[in-house]
Design an enzyme around this catalytic site. Structure first.
Site, PDB file in Angstrom:
ATOM      1  CG  ASN A   1      -5.650   4.950   5.816  1.00 34.94           C
ATOM      2  OD1 ASN A   1      -6.373   5.113   6.723  1.00 34.94           O
ATOM      3  ND2 ASN A   1      -4.545   4.213   5.889  1.00 34.94           N
ATOM      4  CD  GLU A   2      -2.192   5.080   9.187  1.00 31.62           C
ATOM      5  OE1 GLU A   2      -2.727   4.706  10.411  1.00 31.62           O
ATOM      6  OE2 GLU A   2      -1.517   4.327   8.666  1.00 31.62           O
TER       7      GLU A   2
ATOM      8  CD  GLU B   1      -6.866   3.465  11.089  1.00 30.35           C
ATOM      9  OE1 GLU B   1      -5.912   2.645  11.511  1.00 30.35           O
ATOM     10  OE2 GLU B   1      -7.043   3.469   9.961  1.00 30.35           O
TER      11      GLU B   1
ATOM     12  CD1 TRP C   1       0.459  -1.995  12.578  1.00 29.67           C
ATOM     13  CD2 TRP C   1       2.103  -1.579  13.929  1.00 29.67           C
ATOM     14  NE1 TRP C   1      -0.071  -1.208  13.595  1.00 29.67           N
ATOM     15  CE2 TRP C   1       1.156  -0.670  14.426  1.00 29.67           C
ATOM     16  CE3 TRP C   1       3.417  -1.201  14.588  1.00 29.67           C
ATOM     17  CZ2 TRP C   1       0.989   0.300  15.343  1.00 29.67           C
ATOM     18  CZ3 TRP C   1       3.235  -0.231  15.833  1.00 29.67           C
ATOM     19  CH2 TRP C   1       2.359   0.624  15.872  1.00 29.67           C
TER      20      TRP C   1
ATOM     21  CB  CYS D   1       5.235   9.569  -7.251  1.00 30.26           C
ATOM     22  SG  CYS D   1       5.845  11.114  -7.566  1.00 30.26           S
TER      23      CYS D   1
ATOM     24  NE  ARG E   1      -0.912   1.113   4.686  1.00 34.21           N
ATOM     25  CZ  ARG E   1      -1.498   1.010   6.016  1.00 34.21           C
ATOM     26  NH1 ARG E   1      -2.546   0.316   6.216  1.00 34.21           N
ATOM     27  NH2 ARG E   1      -1.020   1.933   6.929  1.00 34.21           N
TER      28      ARG E   1
ATOM     29  CG  HIS F   1      -4.575  -4.963  13.201  1.00 38.16           C
ATOM     30  ND1 HIS F   1      -5.561  -4.511  13.803  1.00 38.16           N
ATOM     31  CD2 HIS F   1      -3.364  -4.140  13.064  1.00 38.16           C
ATOM     32  CE1 HIS F   1      -5.078  -3.278  14.173  1.00 38.16           C
ATOM     33  NE2 HIS F   1      -3.946  -3.033  13.847  1.00 38.16           N
TER      34      HIS F   1
END
Length: 631
Positions: free
Chosen positions: A143-144, A297, A305, A109, A105, A348
């Site tokens: 996202n993030e 989240e 992770w 660029c 993911r 997770h």
């Protein structure tokens, strides 16, 4: 509107017969909001320009029919393989010149016009179809945000960014100090991102590229935000910030969101996780100017992770969720709803774990949902602010610059400095806001500046004016060293504040590991210090503590100075934790800063929000508290 409760929902990972089970369990758990579509680009657009929205229609209708709202995401954080395969120039390149491939993911660029066009196309198509869907409560963009790239496209965009910042090559050369090491540029085409070089890259080139990286990602976010907002301006827009993330400037990003959102994953094995969680939540509240924010989240169990992915012990998810509400959140979400059976995040934690609803985790989720529903009904909580008398200065440029290569101590970490000042106040149940260096200080009794390595003229004047009219400031070491062009102030430090703090630092004196300073102080009690010291001399300030023995014998390390109607403290070292706690307790007492509830047992956190005081026990055992809570 009730407190929002739910999590990321990825129905594309499951057959349709599971969707009906999901909504039934969501209703059982009290879920009222789910985030949909974060990683669904390949499912929504399986081939370039061919959209498949049928499954999403069904999911959104099903959620709406069951009273569950949707935070609909633009899925652009994870482009589909077809984009990278057909357009390799959309893939990011590292400073080593190696292109990263698809298969994970964040493989994009941010400067690529092809990526941007594809991202805007999918965002626009989603908005055209769902902007007025009755389930839609919130847009979640990307996202993030955080990917960086050093390719030729980014080099060209970087040169444009530099032209806007500096105007011409002469100004760039002057700012970057290119007379050092014969780095002078004679043409814009010669200017590159900070690539892998034989030795040390130019520090301002490095710093400017970090600034540029934040700005170019922000361009990606605002472009998608505007694309969806144009279809229905009434729907609020957000994206999820990460706590203690250096590469995106939270102050610049927060003003571009309707609500600040946080992803946070404290380590259950970390004894300081409760404190660090509180700190990240206070930062999010502060980025939004004190307005309610959203916990987007957190894991209900393990974070896969981590090297050791220990789940949260029973009750810990509830504790940290209520901590978020206490510190200003109007919603508590999780990653994710149902545990993935495949892929990188298969281990997770999830609200519905692999064990299914007959599990400890799901029972706790149901209990939390019911508790948040009850809190939604009380007066004086939702939408209310969290009062604070103390501000801690947080500056992204100072953070990045203090950690550039070839600083005096490569172990000097900015967030560690913030934490050292935040933790004793958290333990004392004194609530803190975070503020920009050039922000409004007049509403605070006390301003703490654990480190401000780089100082702008505006920030220097702002802090001096606050002290002059009666404010109290505590400034930590390695501050006031350079301007925003990474040009070192000459004549001593803390640069423009020597008169304010009544001190002149001639040399920074970082200490090797294992070296401990003995410090004498009649006012604070003798203590030890480590990691950092300075060759300082008082210039009008009272010496509160000084080194005993060694090459720094007699050098002041804690100084207090009257400046105008206020007081400025300078701390030229890193005192042991208990010593810094004593010092800050003294300063708080002097300024009238009081705990939310005094005299609580260690590990019991007290936070006031609106009309309510939350007491949160971070200990494993039971704490009995007999105390009259002040009005």
């Amino acid at each position: 509107m009730p407190l929002l409760f739910g999590g990321d929902y990825n129905p594309e990972q499951w057959p349709p017969d599971v969707w009906a089970q999901d909504v039934r369990l969501m209703r059982e758990a009290g879920v009222n909001l789910v985030t949909v579509g974060v990683f669904s680009w390949a499912a929504l657009e399986p081939e370039p320009g061919r959209y498949d929205f049928g499954w999403l229609d069904t999911v959104l209708d099903l959620l709406h029919d069951n009273g569950i709202g949707v935070a609909l995401s633009t899925p652009t954080a994870s482009p589909p393989p077809w984009l990278g395969h057909r357009h390799p120039d959309t893939l990011p390149q590292g400073p080593d010149g190696i292109r990263r491939h698809y298969g994970s993911r964040n493989q994009y660029c941010p400067s690529s016009p092809v990526f941007r066009a594809a991202a805007l196309a999918i965002a626009g198509a989603l908005a055209a179809r769902y902007a007025h869907h009755p389930a839609l409560r919130l847009w979640h963009i990307g996202n993030e945000y955080g990917p960086s790239c050093h390719c030729g496209q980014c080099a060209e965009r970087f040169r444009g960014w530099l032209k806007e910042r500096y105007g011409d090559l002469d100004s760039l050369n002057a700012a970057w100090g290119t007379a050092v090491w014969s780095q002078r540029y004679s043409a814009w085409a010669e200017v590159l991102p900070p690539l892998r070089v034989p030795y040390v890259v130019n520090p301002l080139q490095d710093l400017d590229y970090q600034r540029f990286g934040s700005d170019i990602l922000l361009e990606c976010y605002t472009a998608e935000r505007d694309a969806v907002r144009g279809h229905n301006p009434a729907v609020p827009v957000t994206t999820n910030f990460m706590d203690f993330y250096r590469h995106t400037d939270g102050w610049a990003w927060a003003v571009e969101t309707d609500v600040v959102s946080l992803d946070t994953y404290p380590d259950p094995n970390d004894p300081g996780a409760g404190m660090r969680g509180a700190m990240s939540k206070d930062i999010m509240r502060s980025l939004g100017g004190g307005r309610p924010w959203l916990l987007m989240e957190q894991s209900p169990g393990a974070a896969s992770w981590r090297p050791v992915a220990t789940p949260k012990r029973p009750g810990l998810n509830r504790l940290w969720s209520l901590q978020a509400v206490a510190r200003g959140a109007d919603g508590v979400l999780h990653f994710q709803w149902r545990a993935s059976r495949q892929g990188a995040e298969r281990a997770h934690g999830a609200m519905v774990p692999h064990a299914g609803p007959d599990s400890r985790v799901f029972r706790e989720i149901c209990s939390l949902g019911a508790e948040l529903a009850r809190l939604s009904e009380v007066d004086g909580l939702l939408g209310e602010r969290v009062p604070a008398d103390v501000a801690i200065v947080l500056d992204w440029d100072a953070w990045r610059a203090a950690e550039l290569p070839h600083q005096p101590h490569d172990g000097f970490r900015y967030v560690d400095r913030l934490t050292e000042y935040y933790e004793p106040l958290w333990r004392a149940n004194i609530t803190c806001d975070f503020a920009r260096a050039g922000g409004r200080f007049r509403d605070y009794r006390l301003v703490l500046v654990p480190n401000l390595y780089q100082v702008t003229p505006a920030a220097a004047a702002n802090l001096a004016a606050y002290v002059e009219v009666g404010g109290t400031v505590v400034l930590g070491p390695f501050s006031g060293v350079a301007d925003p062009d990474e040009r070192i102030f000459t004549g001593g430090w803390p640069g423009p504040w020597q008169d304010v703090f009544g001190v002149r630092v001639e040399e920074h004196w970082p200490l090797p590991e294992g070296v401990v300073l003995d410090v004498d102080s009649a006012e604070l009690g003798d203590f030890t210090a480590s990691t950092w010291a300075e060759w300082a001399q008082a210039r009008g300030a009272d010496v509160v503590a000084q080194v005993r023995g060694g090459p720094l014998d007699g050098r002041p390390v804690v100084l207090r100075n009257r400046y105008g109607a206020g007081t400025a403290w300078y701390i030229a070292t890193l005192p042991a934790a208990e010593a810094l706690a004593r010092l800050l307790a003294r300063v708080c007492a002097d300024t009238g800063v009081e705990p939310v509830v005094p005299g609580l047992p260690p590990g019991v956190e007290a936070v006031r929000r609106g009309d309510w005081v939350f007491l949160l026990d971070h200990n494993d055992d039971t704490a009995e508290i007999r105390h009259a809570v002040p009005d």
